[in-house]
Design a protein around this motif. Structure first.
Motif, PDB file in Angstrom:
ATOM      1  N   VAL A  30       2.984  -1.631  -3.631  1.00  0.00           N
ATOM      2  CA  VAL A  30       2.975  -3.073  -3.881  1.00  0.00           C
ATOM      3  C   VAL A  30       4.259  -3.704  -3.357  1.00  0.00           C
ATOM      4  O   VAL A  30       4.240  -4.759  -2.704  1.00  0.00           O
ATOM      5  CB  VAL A  30       2.788  -3.363  -5.387  1.00  0.00           C
ATOM      6  N   LYS A  31       5.399  -3.073  -3.633  1.00  0.00           N
ATOM      7  CA  LYS A  31       6.678  -3.616  -3.158  1.00  0.00           C
ATOM      8  C   LYS A  31       6.729  -3.656  -1.641  1.00  0.00           C
ATOM      9  O   LYS A  31       7.236  -4.605  -1.044  1.00  0.00           O
ATOM     10  CB  LYS A  31       7.833  -2.790  -3.717  1.00  0.00           C
ATOM     11  N   GLU A  34       4.555  -6.521  -0.492  1.00  0.00           N
ATOM     12  CA  GLU A  34       5.235  -7.800  -0.751  1.00  0.00           C
ATOM     13  C   GLU A  34       6.309  -8.054   0.294  1.00  0.00           C
ATOM     14  O   GLU A  34       6.441  -9.163   0.814  1.00  0.00           O
ATOM     15  CB  GLU A  34       5.863  -7.794  -2.149  1.00  0.00           C
ATOM     16  N   SER A  35       7.080  -7.023   0.604  1.00  0.00           N
ATOM     17  CA  SER A  35       8.140  -7.165   1.601  1.00  0.00           C
ATOM     18  C   SER A  35       7.565  -7.483   2.967  1.00  0.00           C
ATOM     19  O   SER A  35       8.092  -8.317   3.702  1.00  0.00           O
ATOM     20  CB  SER A  35       8.978  -5.875   1.678  1.00  0.00           C
ATOM     21  N   SER A  38       6.351 -11.091   2.957  1.00  0.00           N
ATOM     22  CA  SER A  38       7.482 -12.006   2.971  1.00  0.00           C
ATOM     23  C   SER A  38       8.118 -12.053   4.355  1.00  0.00           C
ATOM     24  O   SER A  38       8.516 -13.111   4.839  1.00  0.00           O
ATOM     25  CB  SER A  38       8.515 -11.564   1.927  1.00  0.00           C
ATOM     26  N   ASN A 145       1.674 -11.754 -15.103  1.00  0.00           N
ATOM     27  CA  ASN A 145       1.932 -11.787 -13.657  1.00  0.00           C
ATOM     28  C   ASN A 145       0.833 -12.511 -12.894  1.00  0.00           C
ATOM     29  O   ASN A 145       0.599 -12.238 -11.722  1.00  0.00           O
ATOM     30  CB  ASN A 145       2.073 -10.355 -13.121  1.00  0.00           C
ATOM     31  N   ALA A 148       1.861 -14.022  -9.608  1.00  0.00           N
ATOM     32  CA  ALA A 148       2.689 -13.193  -8.733  1.00  0.00           C
ATOM     33  C   ALA A 148       1.820 -12.610  -7.616  1.00  0.00           C
ATOM     34  O   ALA A 148       0.699 -12.175  -7.863  1.00  0.00           O
ATOM     35  CB  ALA A 148       3.332 -12.059  -9.538  1.00  0.00           C
ATOM     36  N   PRO A 149       2.321 -12.627  -6.380  1.00  0.00           N
ATOM     37  CA  PRO A 149       1.532 -12.061  -5.272  1.00  0.00           C
ATOM     38  C   PRO A 149       1.136 -10.617  -5.550  1.00  0.00           C
ATOM     39  O   PRO A 149       1.941  -9.834  -6.056  1.00  0.00           O
ATOM     40  CB  PRO A 149       2.491 -12.147  -4.077  1.00  0.00           C
ATOM     41  N   PHE A 150      -0.109 -10.292  -5.264  1.00  0.00           N
ATOM     42  CA  PHE A 150      -0.676  -8.938  -5.353  1.00  0.00           C
ATOM     43  C   PHE A 150      -0.933  -8.457  -6.773  1.00  0.00           C
ATOM     44  O   PHE A 150      -1.687  -7.532  -6.974  1.00  0.00           O
ATOM     45  CB  PHE A 150       0.212  -7.898  -4.645  1.00  0.00           C
ATOM     46  N   LEU A 161      -3.537 -12.871  -3.904  1.00  0.00           N
ATOM     47  CA  LEU A 161      -2.685 -13.899  -3.302  1.00  0.00           C
ATOM     48  C   LEU A 161      -3.154 -15.318  -3.590  1.00  0.00           C
ATOM     49  O   LEU A 161      -2.375 -16.257  -3.502  1.00  0.00           O
ATOM     50  CB  LEU A 161      -2.631 -13.706  -1.773  1.00  0.00           C
TER      51      LEU A 161
END
Length: 198
Positions: A30-31, A34-35, A38, A145, A148-150, A161
């Motif tokens: 997930v991180k 997200e990165s 972004s 959450n 929050a994205p995802f 999203l």
């Protein structure tokens, strides 16, 4: 993530032992996603703010979002005189997303012929538009959450999203998107600047 949480309660000791590793791997994935998003995402253009008659705009969004859900009953109770200051396309995107989410939740939750009701009211220079459905509601584990994205998608194949982008669009127009308390189903509130009354 939901499935991995259930694995921790398995009767099989090997499965229970593997569950924490799976959860950590999912968190890393997930991180990473997200990165990546972004880093590579296109920035939304600045909103083109204008006067928008809400009732007609919501009817148009509903016609698009609910075209695949003919059994869903749609009721737009917003007054014809309610006008907001908003970007017309962004308002359409937000409303279509909320309506589509509601229809999908109702269809998957055993209420394929339920109702989605829209209301609108002026409050201290703003307009509060409420989207209420007869679906299963938002699970408690998702609420923290939700935007929050995802993190918030409960639908198979969903990216998580839609609501994150919808809130971002609302805030760019000087408003906000909120989850409101509801005894049954889900209830979202879209707050936007109201047109100044003469």
């Amino acid at each position: 993530q939901i499935v991995s949480e259930r694995l921790a309660d398995s009767d099989d000791p090997k499965v229970r032992q593997s569950a924490p590793r799976l959860e950590r791997a999912l968190e890393r994935a997930v991180k990473l996603a997200e990165s990546t998003l972004s880093y590579g995402r296109a920035e939304e253009p600045a909103p083109h703010i204008q006067s928008v008659a809400v009732k007609a705009a919501l009817d148009e969004a509903a016609a698009e979002a609910l075209s695949s859900y003919p059994a869903i009953r749609f009721e737009n109770r917003v007054g014809a005189d309610l006008v907001v200051r908003a970007d017309r396309d962004n308002l359409h995107r937000i409303a279509a997303n909320l309506l589509r989410n509601a229809a999908q939740a109702m269809t998957g939750g055993g209420s394929p012929d339920g109702a989605i009701v829209l209301d609108g009211a002026r409050e201290h220079g703003t307009a509060l538009l409420t989207f209420t459905d007869e679906g299963p509601g938002v699970p408690e584990r998702v609420k923290a959450n939700l935007f929050a994205p995802f993190a918030a998608s409960t639908r198979q194949g969903g990216s998580g999203l839609g609501l994150a982008i919808a809130r971002e669009l609302a805030r760019a127009m000087g408003g906000d998107l909120l989850l409101l308390p509801s005894d049954h189903g889900a209830r979202f509130g879209l707050r936007l600047p109201a047109e100044t009354q003469v």
